[in-house]
Design a protein around this motif. Structure first.
Motif, mmCIF file in Angstrom:
data_model
loop_
_atom_site.group_PDB
_atom_site.id
_atom_site.type_symbol
_atom_site.label_atom_id
_atom_site.label_comp_id
_atom_site.label_asym_id
_atom_site.label_seq_id
_atom_site.Cartn_x
_atom_site.Cartn_y
_atom_site.Cartn_z
ATOM 1 N N TYR A 173 12.479 9.289 15.767
ATOM 2 C CA TYR A 173 11.946 10.164 16.808
ATOM 3 C C TYR A 173 11.340 9.295 17.900
ATOM 4 O O TYR A 173 10.955 8.153 17.651
ATOM 5 N N GLN A 174 11.232 9.852 19.091
ATOM 6 C CA GLN A 174 10.615 9.144 20.203
ATOM 7 C C GLN A 174 9.105 9.381 20.199
ATOM 8 O O GLN A 174 8.639 10.469 19.888
ATOM 9 N N MET A 175 8.345 8.370 20.544
ATOM 10 C CA MET A 175 6.887 8.450 20.552
ATOM 11 C C MET A 175 6.388 9.482 21.575
ATOM 12 O O MET A 175 5.352 10.105 21.358
ATOM 13 N N GLU A 176 7.115 9.669 22.659
ATOM 14 C CA GLU A 176 6.699 10.622 23.688
ATOM 15 C C GLU A 176 6.736 12.064 23.189
ATOM 16 O O GLU A 176 6.055 12.926 23.722
ATOM 17 N N GLN A 177 7.565 12.338 22.182
ATOM 18 C CA GLN A 177 7.705 13.688 21.652
ATOM 19 C C GLN A 177 6.576 14.053 20.685
ATOM 20 O O GLN A 177 6.377 15.227 20.391
ATOM 21 N N LEU A 178 5.834 13.081 20.207
ATOM 22 C CA LEU A 178 4.782 13.305 19.216
ATOM 23 C C LEU A 178 3.594 14.018 19.854
ATOM 24 O O LEU A 178 3.081 13.592 20.884
ATOM 25 N N GLN A 179 3.157 15.126 19.219
ATOM 26 C CA GLN A 179 2.027 15.869 19.722
ATOM 27 C C GLN A 179 0.777 15.654 18.875
ATOM 28 O O GLN A 179 -0.308 15.480 19.412
ATOM 29 N N SER A 180 0.917 15.658 17.536
ATOM 30 C CA SER A 180 -0.239 15.403 16.687
ATOM 31 C C SER A 180 0.192 14.893 15.323
ATOM 32 O O SER A 180 1.341 15.081 14.916
ATOM 33 N N VAL A 181 -0.765 14.255 14.638
ATOM 34 C CA VAL A 181 -0.552 13.717 13.297
ATOM 35 C C VAL A 181 -1.761 14.068 12.451
ATOM 36 O O VAL A 181 -2.900 13.877 12.901
ATOM 37 N N ASP A 182 -1.536 14.587 11.256
ATOM 38 C CA ASP A 182 -2.607 14.856 10.291
ATOM 39 C C ASP A 182 -2.239 14.234 8.963
ATOM 40 O O ASP A 182 -1.112 14.391 8.500
ATOM 41 N N ILE A 183 -3.189 13.544 8.350
ATOM 42 C CA ILE A 183 -2.961 12.963 7.028
ATOM 43 C C ILE A 183 -3.287 14.036 6.001
ATOM 44 O O ILE A 183 -4.379 14.589 5.972
ATOM 45 N N ALA A 207 0.842 -1.201 0.000
ATOM 46 C CA ALA A 207 0.000 0.000 0.000
ATOM 47 C C ALA A 207 0.878 1.252 0.000
ATOM 48 O O ALA A 207 1.902 1.291 0.681
ATOM 49 N N PRO A 208 0.488 2.267 -0.752
ATOM 50 C CA PRO A 208 1.271 3.508 -0.708
ATOM 51 C C PRO A 208 1.109 4.202 0.639
ATOM 52 O O PRO A 208 0.032 4.217 1.219
ATOM 53 N N LYS A 209 2.179 4.769 1.115
ATOM 54 C CA LYS A 209 2.153 5.437 2.417
ATOM 55 C C LYS A 209 1.666 6.875 2.240
ATOM 56 O O LYS A 209 2.118 7.580 1.351
ATOM 57 N N PRO A 210 0.745 7.323 3.082
ATOM 58 C CA PRO A 210 0.238 8.691 2.948
ATOM 59 C C PRO A 210 1.233 9.723 3.473
ATOM 60 O O PRO A 210 2.007 9.449 4.388
ATOM 61 N N VAL A 211 1.195 10.917 2.883
ATOM 62 C CA VAL A 211 2.009 12.035 3.358
ATOM 63 C C VAL A 211 1.286 12.642 4.557
ATOM 64 O O VAL A 211 0.096 12.926 4.494
ATOM 65 N N CYS A 212 2.017 12.843 5.640
ATOM 66 C CA CYS A 212 1.419 13.320 6.883
ATOM 67 C C CYS A 212 2.150 14.553 7.395
ATOM 68 O O CYS A 212 3.288 14.825 7.015
ATOM 69 N N LYS A 213 1.458 15.272 8.267
ATOM 70 C CA LYS A 213 2.065 16.390 8.984
ATOM 71 C C LYS A 213 2.198 15.959 10.438
ATOM 72 O O LYS A 213 1.204 15.675 11.098
ATOM 73 N N PHE A 214 3.429 15.893 10.910
ATOM 74 C CA PHE A 214 3.720 15.508 12.284
ATOM 75 C C PHE A 214 4.143 16.752 13.056
ATOM 76 O O PHE A 214 4.934 17.554 12.553
ATOM 77 N N ILE A 215 3.638 16.910 14.261
ATOM 78 C CA ILE A 215 4.119 17.962 15.147
ATOM 79 C C ILE A 215 4.848 17.267 16.294
ATOM 80 O O ILE A 215 4.251 16.543 17.084
ATOM 81 N N ILE A 216 6.177 17.479 16.310
ATOM 82 C CA ILE A 216 7.045 16.838 17.291
ATOM 83 C C ILE A 216 7.851 17.936 17.973
ATOM 84 O O ILE A 216 8.582 18.676 17.310
ATOM 85 N N ASN A 217 7.713 18.054 19.277
ATOM 86 C CA ASN A 217 8.410 19.084 20.066
ATOM 87 C C ASN A 217 8.196 20.480 19.485
ATOM 88 O O ASN A 217 9.150 21.239 19.285
ATOM 89 N N ASP A 218 6.967 20.823 19.175
ATOM 90 C CA ASP A 218 6.586 22.127 18.621
ATOM 91 C C ASP A 218 7.233 22.423 17.274
ATOM 92 O O ASP A 218 7.308 23.566 16.862
ATOM 93 N N ARG A 219 7.705 21.408 16.580
ATOM 94 C CA ARG A 219 8.234 21.547 15.220
ATOM 95 C C ARG A 219 7.293 20.829 14.278
ATOM 96 O O ARG A 219 6.842 19.722 14.553
ATOM 97 N N THR A 220 7.006 21.433 13.139
ATOM 98 C CA THR A 220 6.139 20.821 12.140
ATOM 99 C C THR A 220 7.005 20.111 11.110
ATOM 100 O O THR A 220 7.888 20.711 10.507
#
Length: 104
Positions: free
Chosen positions: A91-101, A52-65
């Motif tokens: 990256y560490q899972m604890e640093q993850l704040q949000s994920v958007d597809i 399956a093709p992987k979707p492009v996502c927006k990750f916010i990790i430690n206040d960085r997009t």
């Protein structure tokens, strides 16, 4: 010998096949972008099949997009391939704040 036609669709040599693949998939009534937490969405993205093709996502990790694709998840680590990048960054899972597809 005479053959009597009856009301069966295949009696005259034609076969009727109902297409059952056109049913919509219901994800338990959840909207995939809004109702899952970041951890649940990462878990769903990591379970995608290899073909399956992987979707492009927006990750916010430690206040960085960050923009990229989730390559894999191992225990408490995320491996993200940044958009247009050739290298996978951990990256560490604890640093993850949000994920958007963004793009399927």
């Amino acid at each position: 010998m005479d053959v009597e036609k009856i009301g069966v669709p295949c009696a005259d040599g034609k076969q009727t096949i109902q297409n059952t693949l056109k049913r919509h998939i219901n994800l338990h009534g959840k909207n995939i972008n809004t109702s899952y937490t970041a951890e649940e969405l990462v878990e769903l993205l990591s379970r995608l099949p290899a073909f399956a093709p992987k979707p492009v996502c927006k990750f916010i990790i430690n206040d960085r997009t960050l923009f990229g694709k989730l390559e894999q998840k191992k225990e408490s680590s995320l491996f993200i391939r940044h958009k247009f990048g050739k290298k996978v960054v951990q990256y560490q899972m604890e640093q993850l704040q949000s994920v958007d597809i963004l793009k399927y």
